[in-house]
Structure formats: structure tokens, C-alpha cells
Design an enzyme around this catalytic site. Structure first.
Site, PDB file in Angstrom:
ATOM      1  N   LYS A   1       0.835  -1.226   0.000  1.00 46.21           N
ATOM      2  CA  LYS A   1       0.000   0.000   0.000  1.00 46.21           C
ATOM      3  C   LYS A   1       0.857   1.258   0.000  1.00 46.21           C
ATOM      4  O   LYS A   1       2.021   1.228   0.380  1.00 46.21           O
ATOM      5  CB  LYS A   1      -0.951  -0.039   1.193  1.00 46.21           C
ATOM      6  CG  LYS A   1      -2.092  -1.020   0.921  1.00 46.21           C
ATOM      7  CD  LYS A   1      -3.266  -0.852   1.844  1.00 46.21           C
ATOM      8  CE  LYS A   1      -4.372  -1.802   1.394  1.00 46.21           C
ATOM      9  NZ  LYS A   1      -5.407  -1.973   2.403  1.00 46.21           N
TER      10      LYS A   1
ATOM     11  N   ARG B   1      -3.681  -9.916   4.677  1.00 51.51           N
ATOM     12  CA  ARG B   1      -4.044  -9.992   3.245  1.00 51.51           C
ATOM     13  C   ARG B   1      -2.847  -9.479   2.447  1.00 51.51           C
ATOM     14  O   ARG B   1      -2.487  -8.302   2.571  1.00 51.51           O
ATOM     15  CB  ARG B   1      -5.288  -9.131   3.016  1.00 51.51           C
ATOM     16  CG  ARG B   1      -5.823  -9.161   1.603  1.00 51.51           C
ATOM     17  CD  ARG B   1      -7.058  -8.277   1.486  1.00 51.51           C
ATOM     18  NE  ARG B   1      -7.561  -8.287   0.126  1.00 51.51           N
ATOM     19  CZ  ARG B   1      -7.107  -7.521  -0.846  1.00 51.51           C
ATOM     20  NH1 ARG B   1      -6.138  -6.652  -0.621  1.00 51.51           N
ATOM     21  NH2 ARG B   1      -7.641  -7.601  -2.051  1.00 51.51           N
TER      22      ARG B   1
HETATM   23  C1  9MG Z   1      -9.940  -5.408  -1.082  1.00 50.03           C
HETATM   24  N1  9MG Z   1      -9.001  -4.846  -0.115  1.00 50.03           N
HETATM   25  C2  9MG Z   1      -7.982  -3.994  -0.370  1.00 50.03           C
HETATM   26  N2  9MG Z   1      -7.360  -3.667   0.776  1.00 50.03           N
HETATM   27  C3  9MG Z   1      -7.993  -4.335   1.765  1.00 50.03           C
HETATM   28  C4  9MG Z   1      -7.831  -4.415   3.148  1.00 50.03           C
HETATM   29  O1  9MG Z   1      -6.901  -3.700   3.782  1.00 50.03           O
HETATM   30  N3  9MG Z   1      -8.658  -5.204   3.857  1.00 50.03           N
HETATM   31  C5  9MG Z   1      -9.632  -5.902   3.240  1.00 50.03           C
HETATM   32  N4  9MG Z   1     -10.437  -6.676   4.000  1.00 50.03           N
HETATM   33  N5  9MG Z   1      -9.849  -5.873   1.914  1.00 50.03           N
HETATM   34  C6  9MG Z   1      -9.038  -5.099   1.201  1.00 50.03           C
END
Ligand code: 9MG
Length: 277
Positions: free
Chosen positions: A220, A254
Site C-alpha cells: 500500500k 491480506r
Molecule cells: C480489497 N481490499 C484492499 N485492501 C484491503 C484491506 O486492507 N482489507 C480488506 N479486508 N480488503 C481489502
């Protein structure tokens, strides 16, 4: 701690890794590499071989400024991939906020719904209510189109926690078992760098009702701001972020880079293990 995702009961006594499978031409991190169904399936197989516990399949980017895609386009991207992977041996998650996509994905065999709008769209709760799929409820201030323009909080940790508590109450009122729910502070979704850092440092404070916490920091822009590099160059920063998230209480991370994360988290989990005797 356990999370029910249809026939999968995920044991969260050790951290679990959710691998990202973007089936979008405009994904910020894979440059649209996996728009072709076969390529997406092959990438999913790689994520599984690398040790992913969950595969999160998304057909619409939610990165800042992303344009929503029509329902039909999203369905055409994700449903064939879900059908092909339905018996792949790991839990499948659908990353969507559209109730019609949730319903079609559940019918096609997903085990979890990951909704960045926390099931706030009309019909979203009804779409998942009568299933047994796991649910990830994420906090976001604003929408992907506007969220990074002017994020503002008095107390980011308390506001995120309160929002998630309200969403869980609403799901409970609809008869949805808490064992199906994970919560997520939504790193980068309507948050400035300082908000993200405060949330990461105080991640444990957002937990209530002993619900699992999912954290998504992989590649990110906050990591770019702190360490430099474009998204494809953010492996080391992403690993540091996942390790710190787990150290501060995350149960699921994730990520794009599954193999490296799995290895880093094995060390983290061993060090977090309480000593016997
Ligand atoms: C789809 N998506 C993109 N970033 C995310 C994040 O930080 N958490 C979750 N649950 N989905 C995300």
C-alpha cells in the site's frame, strides 16, 4: 480463536495468510497481468503452493480513485475463476461490495465474503444471511473515489472500533453468528499516514467480542510514503508491516507475496508463543 468460513473452520491460534488474486485490468499491483481466466487460475495455484490459507478473488479495484465496474463485468471476471477453484483445497473469498456478486459467488462455491463497505449496501446482509460463509467487515471513511481527499478523525482508533461494533450489532440482529465475522481497520481506506500508523500501533484496541482481526497493508501507498519505491518494489516494507500487524494482534494478513509472508510469520508466531513452565 476460530473463524467459520462455510465448511472451513479456520484455526487462528497461528496467523493465517490471505493471498490476493486480482482479476482486474487496472489492479495497482499486478498491472492487469491476471485478467485472463487461465492466468488467474495459475496464479491462484501458485498462491496455494506458496502456503496461502485463503485466496481473495477480486474483480473490481478499490484502490484510491478507482472507477467502479459494471455488475456484469465483475461477474464475468470472478465467477469462472471461483468455479474453477471451488475444490482447490483452501478457502476462497470474494472481494466485493455488490450483493448480486456475493450471491453468485456463494452459489459458485466461495467460503468467505470480504466487503470493504462492511455489508452496508442495500441487500448485502440479505445476500449472506442464509449462508455459512465467513465475513470480513472493513472500515472505510468515504468511498474509494473520494476517500483519500480529506480523511479526518478526532480519535481514529475509537471511531474505527465504534463503526465495526455497530456493523457487528447489525449483523447479529440479522441472526448472523459472530463465529463467521472478522473485523478490519481498513488501512489506506480514508486514512492519512498518521492515521494508519496509529491504527497499526494500537491494533489490539480495535478488537471487541474476541473477534479475529484481518489487516491489509501489502504494497500500500503508506509503505511507499515511509520507505519509497513503487508498488512492485514494496516486498520488504510489506513483510515488516505484516509482521508488525501480527505482533499487534492481527490474526489474518491480506498479502500479494504469500511465500515470503508465510516464512516471516512462522518466525513471528514462534516468537509470540507463550513460554511453557
Ligand atoms: C480489497 N481490499 C484492499 N485492501 C484491503 C484491506 O486492507 N482489507 C480488506 N479486508 N480488503 C481489502
Amino acid at each position: 480463536m476460530k473463524l467459520q468460513c462455510a465448511e472451513y473452520l479456520l484455526d487462528l491460534s497461528t496467523p493465517k495468510v490471505m493471498g490476493i488474486l486480482n482479476v482486474t485490468p487496472d489492479s495497482f499491483s499486478d498491472g492487469g497481468q491476471f485478467t485472463n481466466i487461465d492466468a488467474a487460475i495459475a496464479h491462484a495455484q501458485q498462491l496455494i503452493d506458496d502456503g496461502a490459507d485463503i485466496i481473495d478473488i477480486g474483480g473490481e479495484s478499490t484502490r484510491p480513485g478507482a472507477t467502479p465496474v459494471p455488475l456484469e463485468t465483475e461477474l464475468q471476471r470472478v465467477i469462472p475463476v471461483i468455479q474453477a477453484l471451488a475444490k482447490c483445497g483452501v478457502a476462497l473469498s470474494i472481494d466485493t461490495y455488490k450483493p448480486a456478486v456475493m450471491q453468485a459467488a456463494i452459489k459458485a462455491g466461495v467460503h468467505m465474503v470480504n466487503d470493504v463497505f462492511a455489508l452496508q449496501q442495500p441487500g448485502a446482509i440479505e445476500a449472506v444471511q442464509d449462508s455459512a460463509v465467513g465475513l470480513c467487515l472493513m472500515h472505510m471513511q468515504g468511498t474509494p473515489q473520494t476517500m483519500q481527499l480529506q480523511p479526518q478523525y478526532q480519535d481514529v482508533v475509537q471511531e474505527v472500533r465504534q463503526f465495526l461494533q455497530q456493523r457487528v450489532s447489525q449483523l447479529s440482529a440479522a441472526g448472523i453468528a459472530k463465529q463467521r465475522i472478522a473485523i478490519d481497520p481498513g488501512f489506506g481506506f480514508g486514512k492519512k499516514t498518521q492515521h494508519n500508523l496509529t491504527l497499526l500501533k494500537q491494533l489490539a484496541q480495535i478488537r471487541f467480542d474476541n473477534l479475529p482481526i484481518l489487516a491489509g497493508l501489502s504494497r500500500k501507498s503508506i509503505l511507499g510514503q515511509l520507505a519509497g519505491g513503487d508498488p512492485s518494489q514494496r516486498l520488504y516494507a510489506s513483510l515488516a508491516a505484516s509482521v508488525l500487524a501480527v505482533s499487534h494482534g492481527a490474526n489474518i494478513v491480506r498479502v500479494h507475496d504469500v511465500k515470503a509472508t508465510v516464512e516471516a510469520l512462522k518466525v513471528t508466531a514462534a516468537l509470540l508463543q507463550k513460554d511453557e513452565g
